[in-house]
Design an enzyme around this catalytic site. Structure first.
Site, short mmCIF file in Angstrom:
data_model
loop_
_atom_site.label_atom_id
_atom_site.label_comp_id
_atom_site.label_asym_id
_atom_site.label_seq_id
_atom_site.Cartn_x
_atom_site.Cartn_y
_atom_site.Cartn_z
N HIS A 199 47.76 46.86 54.71
CA HIS A 199 49.03 47.50 55.07
C HIS A 199 48.80 48.91 55.60
CE1 HIS A 199 51.24 44.26 53.06
NE2 HIS A 199 52.32 44.76 53.61
N LYS A 254 54.96 39.93 43.52
CA LYS A 254 55.54 39.89 42.16
C LYS A 254 56.08 41.25 41.80
CE LYS A 254 51.21 40.67 39.58
NZ LYS A 254 51.30 41.82 38.68
#
Lengths: 183, 281
Positions: A39, A105
């Site tokens: 990222h 999550k």
């Protein structure tokens, strides 16, 4: 296990709008893996106005760093990592690449949820710590780029019936418990 | 005096890495099954079923329970009557870890320094080794590989002695509830109370390898364990933070005498993939 719906990326804006927080879905098709380091690189490219190494329009990113594949296996264990570590990057990625879905999550931060509403993106929760189970749904895994990052490289995964919960939808509905949301 | 060969330690440690990564301790599986019986929410039930099915598949297929095969944390008890031949104990544990993570196809997750380079060391070394010297002729090694999702939710605070048990309980509950779904609930909560700054942290980690369903030997601390567990599970965080009555499977407190002016408290959380394995040489 009970499944409300089967879905397949790439998604358009109208499909994303029909996914509702709390839905149990089975996802089949292609997802791309990326964690913190990938990222960071994607956002550095975006900042320099350079094209990302993969076309993410309509696609889904899965926050995972799999364990190595044993000989004869497609992949090792491949459960989700904690999504909040990607919160610094996700609004930029959603805005600039046309990303329509994320899998991870744990709850997400306000700027991410705002970007999801604005640009039409959905957040799915996979079960953390169920990496062996999830590995069984992965039919193919190919490294796309950033191989030097090891488990943090970007992989293209072909999955079949990956079990997910729509955790936060593009309307801002959130399935995390009130205790988690601080309510 | 007993002699243990360096190579035997390497082999034993390699075996521990594999067992810990693939085989969820039976007591954790039992606790998950009990939790399933207590849940009404369909999301909570779906998550718990996945956790149980995952443990079964991992053991059967020798696939890691979780891709985060963790920092290799060892508790080593070395009997004073043991002599190690052929090399240093620390080197043997390190070599066994490197071998285990490579032969087991376990993920290497350790970077060589924390702030700048963050380059992966490639073989999951170095391990963290907590060594204690004990009596006798045995070498006992426990490996508790620790994933970052749950480790990142740890907390530490030093209270005033006058703050008492309510402040301690509030701190633990706030830490666990604040972590939400990130540490992969249902979790096991390790609490270290007393000692010094570093002792409390170490106790909180040791508390995580205590067998489930065991209580602190002092009935007052045992009651505090039950009270904190009840409060955590009443919070509604639930499996993966998606709501439900099972946020933690157990609360374990470990204690140590402390300074008259101090009340240190450390909280360390283990995910439902509460992995550990022990070997005695």
């Amino acid at each position: 296990m009970h499944i409300d719906r089967e879905i397949s990326p790439p998604f358009d804006a109208s499909t994303v709008r029909t996914l509702r927080a709390g839905d149990l879905v089975a996802l089949s098709g292609v997802v791309y893996t990326a964690r913190d380091a990938a990222h960071k690189r994607l956002c550095e490219l975006i900042e320099r106005r350079e094209p990302p190494p993969i076309d993410l329009r309509g696609q889904v990113i899965y926050f995972t760093g799999p364990s190595p594949a044993k000989p004869g296996r497609v992949i090792g264990s491949a459960g989700p990592t904690t999504s909040s570590r990607m919160d610094a990057y996700s609004p930029t990625v959603i805005r600039e690449t046309g990303l329509r879905g994320m899998i991870g999550k744990g709850n997400r931060g306000k700027p991410v949820i705002e970007a999801m509403r604005r640009y039409g993106c959905v957040y799915f929760a996979a079960t953390g710590g169920a990496g062996a189970l999830i590995a069984k749904t992965i039919l193919k895994a190919d490294i796309m780029c950033y191989e030097d990052l090891g488990p943090e490289a970007i992989y293209r995964l072909e999955v079949k019936e990956l079990p997910l919960v729509v955790a936060i939808d593009c309307h801002g509905n959130n399935v995390y418990s009130p205790a988690v949301l601080g309510l | 005096m007993k002699t243990i060969a360096y190579e035997n330690i390497v082999t034993a440690v390699e075996g521990l890495c594999l067992t810990a990564a693939y085989d969820l301790p039976g007591e954790v599986g039992t606790a998950l099954a009990q939790a399933l019986g207590n849940e009404d929410s369909s999301l909570a039930r779906a998550v718990l079923k996945q956790c149980m099915e995952n443990a079964r598949l991992a053991a059967e297929e020798r696939t890691p329970i979780c891709q985060d095969t963790g920092f290799a944390v060892y508790f080593v008890e070395l009997g004073q009557e043991v002599r190690i031949e052929g090399g240093l104990l620390a080197d043997a544990v390190r070599e066994g870890t490197a071998r285990g993570y490579q032969t087991g196809y376990l993920r290497a997750s350790i970077v060589e320094e924390p702030l700048y380079g963050r380059k992966n060391t490639g073989d999951n070394t170095p391990p963290v080794v907590h060594l204690s010297l004990v009596g006798g002729e045995a070498l006992r090694i426990t490996l508790a590989p620790k994933g970052a999702g749950s480790e990142n939710a740890s907390a530490f605070r030093i209270f005033k002695p006058s703050d008492g048990e309510d402040a301690v309980a509030d701190f633990v509950v706030e830490t666990v509830v604040g972590a939400g779904g990130n540490p992969c609930p249902p979790t096991i909560i390790g609490i270290g109370i007393g000692g010094t700054f570093e002792t409390a942290a170490l106790l909180s980690k040791k508390a995580l390898v205590r067998p489930l369903n065991t209580s602190h030997h002092n009935p007052r601390y045992a009651a505090l364990e039950r009270a904190i567990l009840e409060r955590i599970n009443a919070s509604g965080v639930g499996p993966q933070g998606l709501g439900g009555s099972t946020t933690a499977l157990a609360v374990h407190i470990e204690t140590f005498p402390c300074h008259m002016a101090s009340l240190p408290v450390a909280v360390n959380i283990n995910c439902h993939a509460a992995r550990h394995a022990t070997v005695v040489l």
